[in-house]
Write a protein that holds these residues in place. Structure first.
Motif, PDB file in Angstrom:
ATOM      1  N   LEU A 154      -7.240  -1.372  -4.734  1.00  0.00           N
ATOM      2  CA  LEU A 154      -6.549  -0.412  -3.882  1.00  0.00           C
ATOM      3  C   LEU A 154      -6.037   0.770  -4.693  1.00  0.00           C
ATOM      4  O   LEU A 154      -6.080   1.914  -4.236  1.00  0.00           O
ATOM      5  CB  LEU A 154      -5.381  -1.091  -3.157  1.00  0.00           C
ATOM      6  CG  LEU A 154      -4.618  -0.245  -2.140  1.00  0.00           C
ATOM      7  CD1 LEU A 154      -5.558   0.263  -1.057  1.00  0.00           C
ATOM      8  CD2 LEU A 154      -3.482  -1.040  -1.510  1.00  0.00           C
ATOM      9  N   VAL A 155      -5.578   0.498  -5.912  1.00  0.00           N
ATOM     10  CA  VAL A 155      -4.985   1.541  -6.750  1.00  0.00           C
ATOM     11  C   VAL A 155      -6.001   2.634  -7.086  1.00  0.00           C
ATOM     12  O   VAL A 155      -5.778   3.829  -6.828  1.00  0.00           O
ATOM     13  CB  VAL A 155      -4.418   0.943  -8.058  1.00  0.00           C
ATOM     14  CG1 VAL A 155      -3.918   2.064  -8.974  1.00  0.00           C
ATOM     15  CG2 VAL A 155      -3.283  -0.029  -7.756  1.00  0.00           C
TER      16      VAL A 155
ATOM     17  N   ASP B   9      -9.401   2.754   1.635  1.00  0.00           N
ATOM     18  CA  ASP B   9      -8.910   1.381   1.692  1.00  0.00           C
ATOM     19  C   ASP B   9     -10.014   0.382   2.040  1.00  0.00           C
ATOM     20  O   ASP B   9      -9.843  -0.828   1.878  1.00  0.00           O
ATOM     21  CB  ASP B   9      -7.762   1.261   2.699  1.00  0.00           C
ATOM     22  CG  ASP B   9      -8.145   1.740   4.092  1.00  0.00           C
ATOM     23  OD1 ASP B   9      -9.113   2.512   4.214  1.00  0.00           O
ATOM     24  OD2 ASP B   9      -7.469   1.344   5.056  1.00  0.00           O
TER      25      ASP B   9
ATOM     26  N   GLU C  70     -11.278  -2.134  -0.823  1.00  0.00           N
ATOM     27  CA  GLU C  70     -10.654  -3.449  -0.982  1.00  0.00           C
ATOM     28  C   GLU C  70     -11.226  -4.433   0.025  1.00  0.00           C
ATOM     29  O   GLU C  70     -11.458  -5.607  -0.296  1.00  0.00           O
ATOM     30  CB  GLU C  70      -9.140  -3.341  -0.814  1.00  0.00           C
ATOM     31  CG  GLU C  70      -8.417  -4.648  -1.093  1.00  0.00           C
ATOM     32  CD  GLU C  70      -6.907  -4.529  -0.901  1.00  0.00           C
ATOM     33  OE1 GLU C  70      -6.187  -5.379  -1.426  1.00  0.00           O
ATOM     34  OE2 GLU C  70      -6.458  -3.590  -0.213  1.00  0.00           O
TER      35      GLU C  70
ATOM     36  N   ILE D 103       2.307   1.762  -3.516  1.00  0.00           N
ATOM     37  CA  ILE D 103       1.272   2.269  -4.416  1.00  0.00           C
ATOM     38  C   ILE D 103       1.032   3.754  -4.163  1.00  0.00           C
ATOM     39  O   ILE D 103       0.932   4.558  -5.100  1.00  0.00           O
ATOM     40  CB  ILE D 103      -0.036   1.465  -4.245  1.00  0.00           C
ATOM     41  CG1 ILE D 103       0.152   0.041  -4.774  1.00  0.00           C
ATOM     42  CG2 ILE D 103      -1.202   2.148  -4.959  1.00  0.00           C
ATOM     43  CD1 ILE D 103      -1.021  -0.872  -4.497  1.00  0.00           C
ATOM     44  N   THR D 104       0.971   4.124  -2.886  1.00  0.00           N
ATOM     45  CA  THR D 104       0.749   5.523  -2.528  1.00  0.00           C
ATOM     46  C   THR D 104       1.883   6.403  -3.033  1.00  0.00           C
ATOM     47  O   THR D 104       1.651   7.463  -3.621  1.00  0.00           O
ATOM     48  CB  THR D 104       0.623   5.671  -1.000  1.00  0.00           C
ATOM     49  OG1 THR D 104      -0.464   4.863  -0.536  1.00  0.00           O
ATOM     50  CG2 THR D 104       0.377   7.119  -0.619  1.00  0.00           C
TER      51      THR D 104
ATOM     52  N   GLU E 133      -0.875  -4.333 -12.688  1.00  0.00           N
ATOM     53  CA  GLU E 133      -1.944  -5.126 -12.081  1.00  0.00           C
ATOM     54  C   GLU E 133      -2.414  -6.220 -13.033  1.00  0.00           C
ATOM     55  O   GLU E 133      -2.831  -7.297 -12.611  1.00  0.00           O
ATOM     56  CB  GLU E 133      -3.108  -4.208 -11.703  1.00  0.00           C
ATOM     57  CG  GLU E 133      -4.235  -4.918 -10.957  1.00  0.00           C
ATOM     58  CD  GLU E 133      -5.500  -5.078 -11.775  1.00  0.00           C
ATOM     59  OE1 GLU E 133      -6.406  -5.787 -11.315  1.00  0.00           O
ATOM     60  OE2 GLU E 133      -5.564  -4.515 -12.881  1.00  0.00           O
TER      61      GLU E 133
ATOM     62  N   LEU F 225      -7.532   4.711  -4.149  1.00  0.00           N
ATOM     63  CA  LEU F 225      -6.547   5.685  -3.694  1.00  0.00           C
ATOM     64  C   LEU F 225      -6.488   6.864  -4.666  1.00  0.00           C
ATOM     65  O   LEU F 225      -6.406   8.030  -4.254  1.00  0.00           O
ATOM     66  CB  LEU F 225      -5.171   5.045  -3.564  1.00  0.00           C
ATOM     67  CG  LEU F 225      -3.999   5.992  -3.263  1.00  0.00           C
ATOM     68  CD1 LEU F 225      -4.248   6.787  -1.986  1.00  0.00           C
ATOM     69  CD2 LEU F 225      -2.691   5.217  -3.165  1.00  0.00           C
TER      70      LEU F 225
ATOM     71  N   ALA G 266       0.821  -1.201   0.000  1.00  0.00           N
ATOM     72  CA  ALA G 266       0.000   0.000   0.000  1.00  0.00           C
ATOM     73  C   ALA G 266       0.863   1.262   0.000  1.00  0.00           C
ATOM     74  O   ALA G 266       0.546   2.244  -0.689  1.00  0.00           O
ATOM     75  CB  ALA G 266      -0.930  -0.004   1.214  1.00  0.00           C
ATOM     76  N   GLU G 267       1.963   1.223   0.756  1.00  0.00           N
ATOM     77  CA  GLU G 267       2.845   2.394   0.803  1.00  0.00           C
ATOM     78  C   GLU G 267       3.507   2.626  -0.549  1.00  0.00           C
ATOM     79  O   GLU G 267       3.642   3.779  -1.004  1.00  0.00           O
ATOM     80  CB  GLU G 267       3.916   2.195   1.886  1.00  0.00           C
ATOM     81  CG  GLU G 267       3.354   2.185   3.300  1.00  0.00           C
ATOM     82  CD  GLU G 267       4.450   2.036   4.330  1.00  0.00           C
ATOM     83  OE1 GLU G 267       5.646   1.995   3.923  1.00  0.00           O
ATOM     84  OE2 GLU G 267       4.130   1.964   5.524  1.00  0.00           O
TER      85      GLU G 267
END
Length: 203
Positions: free
Chosen positions: A34-35, A167, A170, A5-6, A24, A38, A2-3
């Motif tokens: 998640l992408v 989040d 997801e 991707i962020t 992906e 965000l 997640a970090e």
């Protein structure tokens, strides 16, 4: 993850979204669930615009679908048939089964590509039979784009509405993904069992 991707979205913006959605499709463990939420949250903060965000997600997805599509074309029907005739008995499959599945895809390929793009867990995999069946590239791109557009818009809008709780998208979709995959596995098991029973009956 997640970090990472962020950071990718924060650093590269629209290009980062497209890159993540491309990856992906090559590596399903990178979740679009998640992408794009965000990205939607980032839109809600005024750092990105909605339409370019959607476009980046769709473009990245479609470009990421090409490797699987062309893999199906390159591997080719004859090679797979030959492999099935040699080893397919362990799966109770033969080249005739491949012919049947190909005819099914030729009848329902457009709908299959469109709807599978909306289903977590199988979104990536549908590109392979499309290439194997030599689905015309313009058709593949058109129906993949339409299905992907719906999926990307849904996730982005959900992230926009949920804000900092993006989040949760997801989390909400995870049970659905597991149910879909479980359904596919059970369908495959039942189909193999039925084929084995039918062949015993003929024998």
């Amino acid at each position: 993850m997640a970090e990472w991707i962020t950071r990718t979205i924060e650093t590269l913006g629209y290009l980062g979204i497209a890159l993540l959605m491309f990856l992906e499709n090559l590596f399903p463990p990178i979740p679009s669930e998640l992408v794009m939420p965000l990205a939607g949250f980032t839109v809600s903060q005024g750092e990105l615009s909605f339409v370019p965000t959607i476009a980046a997600g769709v473009i990245g997805t479609i470009v990421g679908a090409f490797p699987w599509y062309y893999l199906g074309k390159i591997v080719g029907e004859e090679r797979i048939k030959a492999w099935l005739d040699r080893h397919g008995r362990w799966l109770t499959l033969s080249s005739k089964d491949l012919d049947q599945s190909k005819r099914w895809f030729q009848r329902h390929g457009k709908k299959a590509v469109f709807f599978c793009r909306l289903v977590p867990g199988v979104r990536t995999l549908i590109s392979l039979p499309a290439g194997l069946s030599h689905m015309p590239l313009p058709q593949f791109v058109l129906y993949s784009t339409l299905g992907t557009l719906g999926w990307v818009m849904l996730l982005t809008f959900a992230g926009f509405m949920l804000g900092e709780n993006y989040d949760r998208v997801e989390q909400y979709l995870a049970p659905i993904t597991k149910l879909v995959l479980l359904g596919l596995v059970l369908t495959l098991i039942l189909w193999i069992f039925k084929r084995q029973r039918d062949r015993r009956g003929k024998g």
